[in-house]
Scaffold this active site. Structure first.
Site, PDB file in Angstrom:
ATOM      1  N   TYR A 112       0.808  -1.218   0.000  1.00 42.25           N
ATOM      2  CA  TYR A 112       0.000   0.000   0.000  1.00 42.25           C
ATOM      3  C   TYR A 112       0.842   1.270   0.000  1.00 42.25           C
ATOM      4  CZ  TYR A 112      -4.191  -2.755   0.800  1.00 42.25           C
ATOM      5  OH  TYR A 112      -5.226  -3.630   0.649  1.00 42.25           O
ATOM      6  N   ILE A 113       2.088   1.190   0.501  1.00 37.50           N
ATOM      7  CA  ILE A 113       2.949   2.373   0.532  1.00 37.50           C
ATOM      8  C   ILE A 113       4.042   2.283  -0.525  1.00 37.50           C
ATOM      9  CG2 ILE A 113       4.566   3.709   1.971  1.00 37.50           C
ATOM     10  CD1 ILE A 113       1.502   3.816   2.755  1.00 37.50           C
ATOM     11  N   THR A 140       6.887   1.872   9.267  1.00 41.65           N
ATOM     12  CA  THR A 140       6.699   2.352  10.641  1.00 41.65           C
ATOM     13  C   THR A 140       7.408   1.383  11.579  1.00 41.65           C
ATOM     14  OG1 THR A 140       4.546   3.140   9.957  1.00 41.65           O
ATOM     15  CG2 THR A 140       4.940   3.006  12.321  1.00 41.65           C
ATOM     16  N   ARG A 173       2.781   9.288   5.630  1.00 41.19           N
ATOM     17  CA  ARG A 173       1.662   9.721   6.493  1.00 41.19           C
ATOM     18  C   ARG A 173       0.366   9.714   5.710  1.00 41.19           C
ATOM     19  NH1 ARG A 173       4.257  15.416   8.542  1.00 41.19           N
ATOM     20  NH2 ARG A 173       4.385  14.623  10.645  1.00 41.19           N
ATOM     21  N   LYS A 209       6.199   9.594  13.866  1.00 41.32           N
ATOM     22  CA  LYS A 209       5.288   8.691  13.141  1.00 41.32           C
ATOM     23  C   LYS A 209       4.384   7.929  14.117  1.00 41.32           C
ATOM     24  CE  LYS A 209       3.239   6.206  10.258  1.00 41.32           C
ATOM     25  NZ  LYS A 209       2.297   6.693   9.267  1.00 41.32           N
ATOM     26  N   ARG A 245      -4.455   9.733  17.238  1.00 46.96           N
ATOM     27  CA  ARG A 245      -5.771   9.424  16.666  1.00 46.96           C
ATOM     28  C   ARG A 245      -6.419   8.246  17.401  1.00 46.96           C
ATOM     29  NH1 ARG A 245      -8.687  11.210  12.387  1.00 46.96           N
ATOM     30  NH2 ARG A 245      -9.722   9.716  11.013  1.00 46.96           N
ATOM     31  N   ARG A 293     -12.781  24.495  20.670  1.00 48.81           N
ATOM     32  CA  ARG A 293     -11.550  23.703  20.867  1.00 48.81           C
ATOM     33  C   ARG A 293     -11.828  22.237  21.177  1.00 48.81           C
ATOM     34  NH1 ARG A 293     -10.826  28.610  22.363  1.00 48.81           N
ATOM     35  NH2 ARG A 293     -11.729  28.311  24.423  1.00 48.81           N
ATOM     36  N   GLY A 298      -9.296  -0.394  13.242  1.00 51.85           N
ATOM     37  CA  GLY A 298      -8.553  -1.431  12.520  1.00 51.85           C
ATOM     38  C   GLY A 298      -7.456  -0.850  11.666  1.00 51.85           C
ATOM     39  N   CYS A 319      -2.162   0.455  10.954  1.00 50.31           N
ATOM     40  CA  CYS A 319      -1.465   1.619  11.524  1.00 50.31           C
ATOM     41  C   CYS A 319      -1.927   1.903  12.943  1.00 50.31           C
ATOM     42  CB  CYS A 319      -1.697   2.827  10.632  1.00 50.31           C
ATOM     43  SG  CYS A 319      -1.383   2.482   8.897  1.00 50.31           S
ATOM     44  N   ARG A 374      -7.062  -5.949   7.057  1.00 47.22           N
ATOM     45  CA  ARG A 374      -6.095  -6.178   8.136  1.00 47.22           C
ATOM     46  C   ARG A 374      -6.554  -5.528   9.442  1.00 47.22           C
ATOM     47  NH1 ARG A 374      -0.561  -4.373   5.489  1.00 47.22           N
ATOM     48  NH2 ARG A 374      -1.971  -2.872   4.547  1.00 47.22           N
TER      49      ARG A 374
HETATM   50  N1  SAJ Z   1     -11.946   5.352  13.002  1.00 42.10           N
HETATM   51  C1  SAJ Z   1     -12.922   5.497  13.984  1.00 42.10           C
HETATM   52  N2  SAJ Z   1     -13.393   6.758  14.265  1.00 42.10           N
HETATM   53  C2  SAJ Z   1     -12.933   7.854  13.612  1.00 42.10           C
HETATM   54  C3  SAJ Z   1     -11.934   7.715  12.628  1.00 42.10           C
HETATM   55  C4  SAJ Z   1     -11.449   6.445  12.354  1.00 42.10           C
HETATM   56  O1  SAJ Z   1     -13.372   4.528  14.597  1.00 42.10           O
HETATM   57  O2  SAJ Z   1     -13.424   8.960  13.896  1.00 42.10           O
HETATM   58  C5  SAJ Z   1     -11.410   4.011  12.705  1.00 42.10           C
HETATM   59  C6  SAJ Z   1     -11.610   3.600  11.248  1.00 42.10           C
HETATM   60  O3  SAJ Z   1     -12.897   3.058  11.046  1.00 42.10           O
HETATM   61  C7  SAJ Z   1     -10.489   2.589  11.078  1.00 42.10           C
HETATM   62  C8  SAJ Z   1      -9.378   3.138  11.962  1.00 42.10           C
HETATM   63  O4  SAJ Z   1      -9.999   4.053  12.848  1.00 42.10           O
HETATM   64  O5  SAJ Z   1     -10.882   1.325  11.547  1.00 42.10           O
HETATM   65  C9  SAJ Z   1      -8.234   3.813  11.230  1.00 42.10           C
HETATM   66  O6  SAJ Z   1      -8.732   4.636  10.196  1.00 42.10           O
HETATM   67  P1  SAJ Z   1      -8.141   6.093   9.873  1.00 42.10           P
HETATM   68  O7  SAJ Z   1      -8.886   6.624   8.704  1.00 42.10           O
HETATM   69  O8  SAJ Z   1      -8.139   6.910  11.103  1.00 42.10           O
HETATM   70  O9  SAJ Z   1      -6.617   5.865   9.547  1.00 42.10           O
HETATM   71  P2  SAJ Z   1      -5.770   4.825   8.634  1.00 42.10           P
HETATM   72  O10 SAJ Z   1      -5.330   3.705   9.498  1.00 42.10           O
HETATM   73  O11 SAJ Z   1      -6.453   4.468   7.376  1.00 42.10           O
HETATM   74  O12 SAJ Z   1      -4.529   5.771   8.302  1.00 42.10           O
HETATM   75  C10 SAJ Z   1      -3.751   6.293   9.387  1.00 42.10           C
HETATM   76  C11 SAJ Z   1      -3.594   7.811   9.183  1.00 42.10           C
HETATM   77  N3  SAJ Z   1      -3.066   8.402  10.398  1.00 42.10           N
HETATM   78  C12 SAJ Z   1      -3.604   9.504  10.970  1.00 42.10           C
HETATM   79  O13 SAJ Z   1      -4.592  10.049  10.531  1.00 42.10           O
HETATM   80  C13 SAJ Z   1      -2.923  10.059  12.159  1.00 42.10           C
HETATM   81  C14 SAJ Z   1      -2.659   8.070   8.002  1.00 42.10           C
HETATM   82  O14 SAJ Z   1      -2.401   9.446   7.887  1.00 42.10           O
HETATM   83  C15 SAJ Z   1      -1.341   7.301   8.191  1.00 42.10           C
HETATM   84  O15 SAJ Z   1      -0.446   7.515   7.108  1.00 42.10           O
HETATM   85  C16 SAJ Z   1      -1.681   5.830   8.252  1.00 42.10           C
HETATM   86  O16 SAJ Z   1      -2.508   5.631   9.418  1.00 42.10           O
HETATM   87  C17 SAJ Z   1      -0.392   5.014   8.345  1.00 42.10           C
HETATM   88  O17 SAJ Z   1      -0.006   4.403   7.326  1.00 42.10           O
HETATM   89  O18 SAJ Z   1       0.268   5.045   9.376  1.00 42.10           O
END
Ligand code: SAJ
Length: 418
Positions: free
Chosen positions: A12-13, A119, A152, A204, A211, A244, A255, A258, A323
């Protein structure tokens, strides 16, 4: 100046990065141990779904700027972009990184640049990779340049974010960081900051931990509000009117490769200091069981049969990646409790429980669970769905569907946390 760049890992990257560098005119050699990936790429085809990536890859393969092979070769620059999963003890499994590193050793020569994108726990670049590179008798920082340059990008929006996001590069010394900066400058329109390797590794991990912790807060609040018969979605909506406050969405859990993984790397390094981080991970991991309890309760209450249909299996919407998907955990819990499970997910093909046909999936089930909010699910005709189900329950884990519309059709709609 165009360089010969060997990228190990075409996932993916690695693949989007390879395609971007190739589109800048570099001579990119993509390496993957998966023969299927390499064979397809040779024909300009990709196996992952990511907007616009297929078109870009086709173009750079056609122009011969991107060539796929199974083993590394001599190059100017080596980029390692392989997975770093966690093992059963929630510790980083660096096997893929170490194998990739060892695979490039025979080809390294004076003046080469080695970049880790995967990572990794803090210290990986300096304490693990540097000594391995020094086994070649080349002096790291002088003969060989070494840096950590994490991505990122958000799956589902990778190409846009690869170009526009700011980047942080951690060099083993300043010379390494500056050389790597020059390489990425060809496609990165965001700012590029340089620092040391440990800071970049921590940055990272911190981004994804931030999040994860914030989603855990929302998930914990969902449980608290549920216990007090308060609608969490209203609480979030009104709290977020504060200038804020920005609560994230609660749901079936967190999931992906990351957020569900990286915070554990911090816990691994500092087990006695990372309390909030660990608890957040456990809170998010507890959500599939919480959703199961909702399903179990609804079915028992309505005396429905034990067939559960789930829409969506991926770890989030509009991508094909399962995953660490919380929905996969939910399915396991349902099966352990003798539920019959069928799944419909147009993004997922190779899974035993997946039904290609939506109607076959929902036939005779007592409940329909919205596991993932794929955009295409907006077009489902729920009037036809209720006809073939044996019950009329819908559990929405993503606050995705229109309650009033569904209730008019005859569904009993339950939004988790409401
Ligand atoms: N999720 C929630 N609630 C939310 C947002 C997300 O439950 O409000 C869940 C999603 O359904 C999912 C998981 O979190 O299961 C992760 O989804 P995501 O969209 O937050 O992030 P990823 O894993 O697809 O991508 C993240 C991103 N990191 C951040 O936003 C800090 C991306 O920028 C990174 O590059 C990526 O991880 C990575 O490769 O590390």
């Amino acid at each position: 100046m165009n360089k010969k760049i060997c990228i190990v890992g075409l996932g993916y990257i690695g693949l989007p990065t390879a395609a971007m560098l190739a589109s800048c005119g570099h001579n990119v050699i993509g390496v993957d141990t998966n023969k299927k990936v390499v064979e397809n790429l040779k024909m300009g085809k990709i196996l992952i779904k990511e907007p616009h990536l297929d078109k870009l890859v086709k173009e750079v393969v056609k122009n011969k700027n991107l060539i796929a092979i199974n083993v590394p070769c001599e190059a100017d620059v080596f980029i390692i972009a392989v997975p770093t999963p966690i093992n059963e003890e929630k510790k980083a499994n660096l096997d893929y990184v170490l194998n990739a590193m060892n695979s490039i050793l025979p080809y390294l020569k004076k003046g080469n640049v080695v970049i880790l994108e995967s990572t990794s726990p803090v210290g990986t670049t300096k304490d693990i990779l540097k000594p391995i590179l020094e086994s070649t008798n080349l002096k790291v920082g002088e003969d060989l340049y070494l840096a950590y340059c994490p991505e990122r990008v958000l799956p589902g929006n990778i190409l846009t974010e690869l170009a526009n996001n700011h980047r942080v590069i951690g060099g083993i010394n300043e010379a390494s960081a500056l050389i790597v900066k020059q390489i990425y400058e060809c496609f990165v329109r965001g700012d590029i900051y340089i620092t040391d390797t440990k800071t970049a590794e921590m940055v990272k991990l911190v981004e994804n931990t931030y999040r994860d912790v914030n989603i855990a807060l929302s998930n914990e609040l969902l449980k608290i509000c549920d216990s007090m018969s308060i609608n969490i979605w209203n609480v979030i909506k009104y709290s977020n009117k504060h200038p804020r406050v920005n609560l994230l969405d609660p749901g079936p859990g967190v999931g992906g490769h990351c957020l569900a993984v990286d915070p554990w790397f911090i816990v691994e390094n500092s087990p006695n200091l990372s309390n909030i981080i660990k608890l957040s991970r456990l809170t998010n991991d507890s959500m599939p069981r919480y959703i199961f309890n909702n399903i179990d309760c609804l079915i028992k209450h309505t005396r429905g049969n034990k067939k559960v249909s789930i829409l969506g299996m991926t770890y989030k919407a509009d991508i094909d990646d399962i995953r660490q998907s919380p929905i996969v955990d939910l399915i396991d819990i349902l099966q352990e409790n003798n539920y019959e499970v069928s799944i419909y997910d147009p993004y997922v093909k190779e899974h035993a429980l997946i039904e290609d046909d939506l109607f076959k999936c929902v036939k005779n089930s007592s409940i329909l669970v919205i596991g993932v909010n794929h955009s295409v699910f907006k077009y489902i005709d729920f009037k036809e769905i209720i006809e073939v189900m044996s019950g009329n329950l819908i559990l929405d884990t993503r606050n995705f569907l229109d309650k009033d519309k569904l209730e008019k059709i005859g569904f009993k709609y339950k939004l988790v946390g409401a």
